[in-house]
Design an enzyme around this catalytic site. Sequence first.
Site, PDB file in Angstrom:
ATOM      1  N   ASN A 130       0.781  -0.839   0.196  1.00 42.59           N
ATOM      2  CA  ASN A 130       0.211  -0.236   0.382  1.00 42.59           C
ATOM      3  C   ASN A 130       0.814   1.227  -0.147  1.00 42.59           C
ATOM      4  O   ASN A 130       1.967   1.549   1.242  1.00 42.59           O
ATOM      5  CB  ASN A 130      -0.784   0.143   1.431  1.00 42.59           C
ATOM      6  CG  ASN A 130      -2.534   0.780   1.268  1.00 42.59           C
ATOM      7  OD1 ASN A 130      -1.883   1.810   0.432  1.00 42.59           O
ATOM      8  ND2 ASN A 130      -3.049   0.712   2.034  1.00 42.59           N
ATOM      9  N   HIS A 151     -15.082  -4.032  10.394  1.00 38.47           N
ATOM     10  CA  HIS A 151     -14.762  -3.246  11.562  1.00 38.47           C
ATOM     11  C   HIS A 151     -16.072  -2.430  11.293  1.00 38.47           C
ATOM     12  O   HIS A 151     -16.672  -2.020  10.017  1.00 38.47           O
ATOM     13  CB  HIS A 151     -14.044  -2.611   9.914  1.00 38.47           C
ATOM     14  CG  HIS A 151     -12.491  -2.907   9.881  1.00 38.47           C
ATOM     15  ND1 HIS A 151     -11.560  -2.006   9.133  1.00 38.47           N
ATOM     16  CD2 HIS A 151     -11.903  -4.276  10.248  1.00 38.47           C
ATOM     17  CE1 HIS A 151     -10.608  -2.848   8.926  1.00 38.47           C
ATOM     18  NE2 HIS A 151     -10.332  -3.698   9.752  1.00 38.47           N
ATOM     19  N   ARG A 195     -14.860  -5.989  14.992  1.00 40.38           N
ATOM     20  CA  ARG A 195     -13.244  -4.571  15.390  1.00 40.38           C
ATOM     21  C   ARG A 195     -14.306  -3.012  15.435  1.00 40.38           C
ATOM     22  O   ARG A 195     -14.505  -2.567  14.828  1.00 40.38           O
ATOM     23  CB  ARG A 195     -12.293  -3.900  14.114  1.00 40.38           C
ATOM     24  CG  ARG A 195     -10.533  -3.395  14.313  1.00 40.38           C
ATOM     25  CD  ARG A 195     -10.412  -2.989  13.531  1.00 40.38           C
ATOM     26  NE  ARG A 195     -10.224  -2.485  12.529  1.00 40.38           N
ATOM     27  CZ  ARG A 195      -9.495  -1.086  11.624  1.00 40.38           C
ATOM     28  NH1 ARG A 195      -7.949  -1.354  11.848  1.00 40.38           N
ATOM     29  NH2 ARG A 195      -9.904   0.010  11.220  1.00 40.38           N
ATOM     30  N   TYR A 237      -7.921   7.701  13.308  1.00 37.70           N
ATOM     31  CA  TYR A 237      -7.522   6.319  12.163  1.00 37.70           C
ATOM     32  C   TYR A 237      -8.701   6.005  12.505  1.00 37.70           C
ATOM     33  O   TYR A 237      -9.169   5.563  13.114  1.00 37.70           O
ATOM     34  CB  TYR A 237      -6.854   5.913  12.630  1.00 37.70           C
ATOM     35  CG  TYR A 237      -6.199   4.012  12.190  1.00 37.70           C
ATOM     36  CD1 TYR A 237      -5.914   4.248  11.265  1.00 37.70           C
ATOM     37  CD2 TYR A 237      -6.704   3.245  13.193  1.00 37.70           C
ATOM     38  CE1 TYR A 237      -6.307   2.831  10.487  1.00 37.70           C
ATOM     39  CE2 TYR A 237      -6.646   1.658  12.945  1.00 37.70           C
ATOM     40  CZ  TYR A 237      -6.321   1.614  11.515  1.00 37.70           C
ATOM     41  OH  TYR A 237      -6.939   0.451  11.453  1.00 37.70           O
ATOM     42  N   ASP A 249      -7.158  -1.834  17.269  1.00 35.56           N
ATOM     43  CA  ASP A 249      -6.476  -1.329  16.837  1.00 35.56           C
ATOM     44  C   ASP A 249      -6.157   0.301  17.187  1.00 35.56           C
ATOM     45  O   ASP A 249      -6.551   1.094  16.573  1.00 35.56           O
ATOM     46  CB  ASP A 249      -6.320  -1.627  15.050  1.00 35.56           C
ATOM     47  CG  ASP A 249      -5.249  -1.649  14.502  1.00 35.56           C
ATOM     48  OD1 ASP A 249      -4.512  -1.505  15.160  1.00 35.56           O
ATOM     49  OD2 ASP A 249      -5.399  -1.462  12.844  1.00 35.56           O
ATOM     50  N   GLU A 285      -4.460  -4.609  19.319  1.00 35.38           N
ATOM     51  CA  GLU A 285      -4.047  -4.338  18.271  1.00 35.38           C
ATOM     52  C   GLU A 285      -3.186  -3.664  18.239  1.00 35.38           C
ATOM     53  O   GLU A 285      -3.014  -2.569  18.454  1.00 35.38           O
ATOM     54  CB  GLU A 285      -4.752  -4.629  16.864  1.00 35.38           C
ATOM     55  CG  GLU A 285      -3.870  -4.457  15.869  1.00 35.38           C
ATOM     56  CD  GLU A 285      -4.774  -4.646  14.005  1.00 35.38           C
ATOM     57  OE1 GLU A 285      -6.123  -5.423  14.193  1.00 35.38           O
ATOM     58  OE2 GLU A 285      -4.614  -4.616  13.431  1.00 35.38           O
ATOM     59  N   GLU A 337       1.205  -6.668  11.313  1.00 38.74           N
ATOM     60  CA  GLU A 337       1.088  -6.655  10.139  1.00 38.74           C
ATOM     61  C   GLU A 337       1.925  -6.228   9.228  1.00 38.74           C
ATOM     62  O   GLU A 337       1.245  -6.186   8.343  1.00 38.74           O
ATOM     63  CB  GLU A 337      -0.459  -6.292  10.163  1.00 38.74           C
ATOM     64  CG  GLU A 337       0.107  -4.451  10.750  1.00 38.74           C
ATOM     65  CD  GLU A 337      -1.465  -4.138  10.097  1.00 38.74           C
ATOM     66  OE1 GLU A 337      -1.827  -4.680  11.172  1.00 38.74           O
ATOM     67  OE2 GLU A 337      -1.612  -2.577  10.245  1.00 38.74           O
ATOM     68  N   ARG A 366       0.288 -11.398  13.641  1.00 33.62           N
ATOM     69  CA  ARG A 366      -1.083 -10.428  11.695  1.00 33.62           C
ATOM     70  C   ARG A 366       0.093 -10.774  10.738  1.00 33.62           C
ATOM     71  O   ARG A 366      -0.353  -9.836   9.675  1.00 33.62           O
ATOM     72  CB  ARG A 366      -1.076  -9.177  12.878  1.00 33.62           C
ATOM     73  CG  ARG A 366      -1.631  -9.173  13.894  1.00 33.62           C
ATOM     74  CD  ARG A 366      -3.013  -8.260  13.998  1.00 33.62           C
ATOM     75  NE  ARG A 366      -3.565  -7.536  12.529  1.00 33.62           N
ATOM     76  CZ  ARG A 366      -4.353  -7.689  11.843  1.00 33.62           C
ATOM     77  NH1 ARG A 366      -5.090  -8.398  11.602  1.00 33.62           N
ATOM     78  NH2 ARG A 366      -4.424  -6.000  11.345  1.00 33.62           N
ATOM     79  N   HIS A 422      -3.727  -9.789   8.951  1.00 33.69           N
ATOM     80  CA  HIS A 422      -4.421  -8.946   7.959  1.00 33.69           C
ATOM     81  C   HIS A 422      -4.682  -8.777   6.849  1.00 33.69           C
ATOM     82  O   HIS A 422      -4.820  -9.830   6.131  1.00 33.69           O
ATOM     83  CB  HIS A 422      -2.806  -8.502   7.158  1.00 33.69           C
ATOM     84  CG  HIS A 422      -2.904  -6.597   8.003  1.00 33.69           C
ATOM     85  ND1 HIS A 422      -1.862  -5.706   6.400  1.00 33.69           N
ATOM     86  CD2 HIS A 422      -3.960  -5.345   8.233  1.00 33.69           C
ATOM     87  CE1 HIS A 422      -2.715  -4.600   6.635  1.00 33.69           C
ATOM     88  NE2 HIS A 422      -3.400  -4.067   7.414  1.00 33.69           N
ATOM     89  N   ASP A 433      -5.970  -3.562   1.131  1.00 37.08           N
ATOM     90  CA  ASP A 433      -5.127  -3.462   0.385  1.00 37.08           C
ATOM     91  C   ASP A 433      -4.236  -4.665  -0.275  1.00 37.08           C
ATOM     92  O   ASP A 433      -3.687  -4.512  -0.839  1.00 37.08           O
ATOM     93  CB  ASP A 433      -4.291  -2.718   0.508  1.00 37.08           C
ATOM     94  CG  ASP A 433      -3.825  -2.775   1.912  1.00 37.08           C
ATOM     95  OD1 ASP A 433      -4.628  -1.868   3.108  1.00 37.08           O
ATOM     96  OD2 ASP A 433      -3.181  -2.768   2.317  1.00 37.08           O
ATOM     97  N   GLU A 481      -8.834 -11.251   9.613  1.00 35.81           N
ATOM     98  CA  GLU A 481      -9.638  -9.226   9.164  1.00 35.81           C
ATOM     99  C   GLU A 481     -10.478  -9.660   8.087  1.00 35.81           C
ATOM    100  O   GLU A 481      -9.572  -9.997   6.763  1.00 35.81           O
ATOM    101  CB  GLU A 481      -8.462  -8.777   9.249  1.00 35.81           C
ATOM    102  CG  GLU A 481      -9.112  -7.316   9.380  1.00 35.81           C
ATOM    103  CD  GLU A 481      -8.176  -6.326   9.490  1.00 35.81           C
ATOM    104  OE1 GLU A 481      -6.717  -6.431   9.071  1.00 35.81           O
ATOM    105  OE2 GLU A 481      -8.617  -5.142   9.782  1.00 35.81           O
ATOM    106  N   TRP A 534       2.041   6.126  12.006  1.00 35.51           N
ATOM    107  CA  TRP A 534       1.142   5.924  11.530  1.00 35.51           C
ATOM    108  C   TRP A 534       0.043   4.366  11.495  1.00 35.51           C
ATOM    109  O   TRP A 534       0.431   3.538  11.446  1.00 35.51           O
ATOM    110  CB  TRP A 534       0.218   6.208   9.651  1.00 35.51           C
ATOM    111  CG  TRP A 534      -1.478   6.336   9.526  1.00 35.51           C
ATOM    112  CD1 TRP A 534      -1.413   7.096   9.837  1.00 35.51           C
ATOM    113  CD2 TRP A 534      -2.002   5.059   8.808  1.00 35.51           C
ATOM    114  NE1 TRP A 534      -2.954   6.862   9.360  1.00 35.51           N
ATOM    115  CE2 TRP A 534      -2.875   5.303   8.961  1.00 35.51           C
ATOM    116  CE3 TRP A 534      -1.315   3.984   8.459  1.00 35.51           C
ATOM    117  CZ2 TRP A 534      -4.210   4.553   7.834  1.00 35.51           C
ATOM    118  CZ3 TRP A 534      -2.266   2.637   7.850  1.00 35.51           C
ATOM    119  CH2 TRP A 534      -3.382   3.425   7.362  1.00 35.51           C
TER     120      TRP A 534
END
Length: 404
Positions: free
Chosen positions: A39, A124, A149, A161, A212, A238, A264, A285, A314, A318, A341, A404
């Site tokens: 990504n 999510h 999540r 986020y 997360d 997470e 991840e 992950r 993960h 993406d 996920e 991030w």
Amino acid sequence: MTDQIERVDVLVSSPTRNYVTLRITTADGIVGLGDATVNGRELSVASYLRDHVAPLLIGTDPSRIEDTWQFLYRGAYWRRGPITMAAIGAVDMALWDILGKRAGLPVYQLLGGRVRDAVPYYSHAFGWDIPALLESVAEHRELGETYIRVQSGVPGLDKVYGVSKNPNYEPAGRGARPSEEQFEPGVYMRHLPKVLGAVREQVGPDVHLLHDAHHRLTPTQAARLAKSVEEFDLFWLEDVTPAEDQEALRMVRNASVTPLAIGEVFNTIWDCQHLIENRLIDYIRTAVVHAGGISHSRKIYALAEVHGVKAGPHGPSDISPIAMAASIHMAASTHNWGVQEYMGYPDLVHEAFPHAWSAADGTLQPGDAPGLGVELNEDILTSESYKTAYLPVARRMDGSVLDW
Ligand code: EZ4
Ligand code: CO
């Protein structure tokens, strides 16, 4: 006579978001597909594949999956890292796909066959405030999902986020520069227990809740957070700390019994070794694409099994439907496996990559097509060309850059 790899194509396309797809064609006409999407750095892995890997594969035996992995990993000398490992991962997936098609069997059969009837996924839910989040959680419950999540807005922060203005959350944004999100540990840490408390009260004890933190807390902050949300019985917390500071999780571990998941952004078994062997996490992950494909992911899961750690891969948008297929085939045939996920995809992505796997009632099925069971819709992939897009960056309220 054994088959040979005759042709290797790298397709970079953007059906709603960017994907890098590897297609290997053999002299016998068998086509294998792999996902190599990293990504925000898609073109670098496409070049790695086109310029440095594809020429080495031509004329080789596609059934030598492990040897090809070792050749590409050890032979590069400059090993590890997301670009190298996604490139190797795509080749590995494509070769398993070819093997399955040659055998007339789905890949999960080649990996030892089913160990579970269905593969649970987590989705999510998000909302800018608690009522909006509770509504989102209720919608997911109506779909029969039992692993959810939960991410919410934080008072005083405008862009955070995991929360989107669109119903379909997509972390990467098209444009020449990344967008910016905000984070401030104090207000986040005070707010999260209220959020999780409200959700737990709504869903009752049987729904598995995940959250997360996206690598942003210091070890002491993370330890405090893990302790303060213990009563809400998370399935996992997470990425509470930056992934490269692995000893940070020891402090979190010692402070609480909230289950921890990380990895991840890890690319090899050696990235996972310390955390697994020291039992500092409950779930690893790594995504099959970013950790060197099916062959290498199996070794990570095997190491995890020895130490009581489960796979929880993960699976954002993406991860293309090809890598999602590989992950579902592994999940169906791996005993120490927790949850997958699954963010879902816009319709155009499903159309661009027609697939035998399916999602319903909170679970995934690999399907019984030979190989990975994914095809390409070339019309869509060629008409939707690459568009510059990046993941956001995060800054604290004082303007300094954070993970991030
Ligand atoms: O950071 O999709 O668990 N999922 C996530 C995602 C990922 C991005 C990375 O490409 O954390 O938001
Ligand atoms: Co994450």
